[in-house]
Write an enzyme that holds these catalytic residues in place. Structure first.
Site, PDB file in Angstrom:
ATOM      1  N   HIS A  16       0.814  -1.209   0.000  1.00 33.77           N
ATOM      2  CA  HIS A  16       0.000   0.000   0.000  1.00 33.77           C
ATOM      3  C   HIS A  16       0.856   1.272   0.000  1.00 33.77           C
ATOM      4  O   HIS A  16       0.342   2.385  -0.212  1.00 33.77           O
ATOM      5  CB  HIS A  16      -0.920   0.011   1.225  1.00 33.77           C
ATOM      6  CG  HIS A  16      -2.221   0.706   0.995  1.00 33.77           C
ATOM      7  ND1 HIS A  16      -2.367   1.743   0.115  1.00 33.77           N
ATOM      8  CD2 HIS A  16      -3.450   0.517   1.549  1.00 33.77           C
ATOM      9  CE1 HIS A  16      -3.620   2.174   0.116  1.00 33.77           C
ATOM     10  NE2 HIS A  16      -4.302   1.441   0.991  1.00 33.77           N
ATOM     11  N   ASP A  54      -2.440   2.056  -4.410  1.00 38.75           N
ATOM     12  CA  ASP A  54      -3.670   2.356  -3.682  1.00 38.75           C
ATOM     13  C   ASP A  54      -4.701   1.260  -3.931  1.00 38.75           C
ATOM     14  O   ASP A  54      -4.599   0.480  -4.886  1.00 38.75           O
ATOM     15  CB  ASP A  54      -4.239   3.709  -4.129  1.00 38.75           C
ATOM     16  CG  ASP A  54      -3.356   4.875  -3.689  1.00 38.75           C
ATOM     17  OD1 ASP A  54      -2.676   4.726  -2.652  1.00 38.75           O
ATOM     18  OD2 ASP A  54      -3.347   5.913  -4.383  1.00 38.75           O
TER      19      ASP A  54
END
Length: 416
Positions: A387, A391
């Site tokens: 992450h 995204d």
């Protein structure tokens, strides 16, 4: 003529290795190019073969010892036997193993384990050539010693005196002394370097990345129909190469990576490296652990090329013949736990890569299709991603792109 046997030249990414197994002992005749020893590194097992006909004169590094690149590990004698091999009349212990005497030859690794277990050579049955004690013989003897039932203490209770060996005697009504159960055996073996390296990388991935997993499911019926329709022609046209599922996933992933370059990128310190090529690692299970050989430039490979290369990787992984260069690099990884029956899992990243795709078992499930319930062969897909770079939106869109291409394989050909 004496010849020095040295460890191979290790690649720059490999600091050292461990002597795994000596296949020949001093005095045993050896033919040219016959395997002498396996050296295990963090990534692969390297083989050292005999430079000529002859025999080992002396082993300088025993099993379990750490060796550096080009370090001397043994002395070899060309054209003669350094120590007379035992004759068949002297080697009766090979066919009928018997307890060894204190003078019985023992490999360095076997002697080390025997000393730790407080075993003498007379306590061990040698099954090697000429009655030689191997490491496996010592481990077996140590296990038998630990599992041997202790002699029960004398008891005034008749039931205890008449109980069968290895059974827990019944206690009399007026006895409050608990009798010990039979000992349970244990076996302790050192973790291989490859297994330790796998553990280190998995822990590093868990601790140094912001790893999340997103899931989806794909209807495998279109791919299965396509395979059933063309598998015979495909195998005939490509010299026996079978059409499997993995090639479709590799091609679908390649096209999805083209559309989402951040999934094909890697993190190097504070920099993001975007790769203009597609090298996909395919996780392969071997007897020594999980390895991930790399399919290079998958955008230029055909379905047949993908299938034949993966099959070759699998065969050589089982034989321990994959090279280090074949497992270095890679921009994305695919892991197929479905071949072992896994229904759903969360694959762990393979740093410095930022994403990995997990395939799973194909299982028929009732699905709602246009207001009707149909039984379809479904597969859960899992995508773990870092992450810090990717995204949730990009991860979900990437996985949906793969799903769409697999449910309509024409999209792969048309790049839609």
């Amino acid at each position: 003529m004496a010849i020095e046997i040295k460890a191979p030249q290790f690649p720059e990414s490999v600091a050292d290795g461990t002597i795994a197994t000596w296949h020949k002992q001093p005095g045993e005749p050896v033919s040219r190019d016959e395997l002498l020893v396996d050296i295990e590194t963090d990534k692969v097992v390297l083989e050292v073969v005999a430079p000529a006909d002859g025999s080992l004169a002396e082993i300088l590094k025993g099993e379990g010892d750490t060796v550096l690149s080009q370090e001397l590990i043994a002395q070899f004698v060309e054209g003669e036997v350094a120590q007379a091999a035992p004759s068949s009349s002297e080697g009766e212990a090979v066919s009928s193993p018997a307890a060894a005497s204190d003078e019985t030859p023992m490999s360095p690794a076997a002697r080390k384990i025997a000393d730790e277990a407080n075993l003498s050579a007379g306590d061990i049955v040698g099954t090697g050539k000429g009655g030689r004690i191997t490491k496996e013989d010592v481990v077996k003897a140590a296990a038998n010693k630990s599992s041997a039932p202790a002699v029960p203490a004398a008891s005034s209770t008749p039931e205890a005196a008449q109980s069968m060996p290895g059974m827990i005697p019944q206690m009399s009504n007026d006895a409050n002394i608990a009798m010990p159960a039979a000992a349970r055996s244990e076996k302790r073996v050192p973790m291989t370097r490859l297994r330790k390296r796998i553990a280190e990388r998995l822990l590093d991935a868990k601790n140094s990345t912001a790893m999340l997993t997103t899931f989806n499911e794909v209807n495998m019926q279109p791919i299965m129909d396509l395979r059933n329709r063309y598998k015979a022609q495909f195998e005939k046209a490509h010299n026996g190469t079978r059409l499997g599922f993995m090639s479709f996933f590799v091609k679908a992933a390649t096209e999805a990576l083209r559309r989402h370059p951040e999934v094909n990128a890697s993190i190097d310190g504070d920099d993001v490296v975007y790769h203009g090529y597609y090298d996909i690692g395919v996780a392969v299970s071997s007897n020594r652990g999980l390895v991930v050989p790399i399919l290079r430039d998958t955008d230029q490979m055909s379905l047949a090329g993908v299938e034949s290369t993966i099959r070759d990787f699998g065969e050589r992984a089982q034989a321990g013949q994959l090279g280090i260069d074949e497992m270095q690099g890679g921009t994305f990884t695919i892991s197929n736990g479905g071949v072992f029956g896994s229904l759903m899992s969360t694959p762990i990243l393979n740093p410095p890569q930022t994403a990995i795709l997990g395939m799973h078992k194909i299982q028929e499930r009732p699905m709602a299709v246009n207001g009707e319930v149909k039984i379809l062969p479904m597969m859960y897909l899992a995508m773990s991603y870092d992450h810090r770079l990717i995204d949730g939106k990009e991860a979900v869109q990437f996985l949906v792109a793969i799903k769409d291409m697999l449910e309509d394989p024409a999209r792969i050909l048309l790049e839609l």
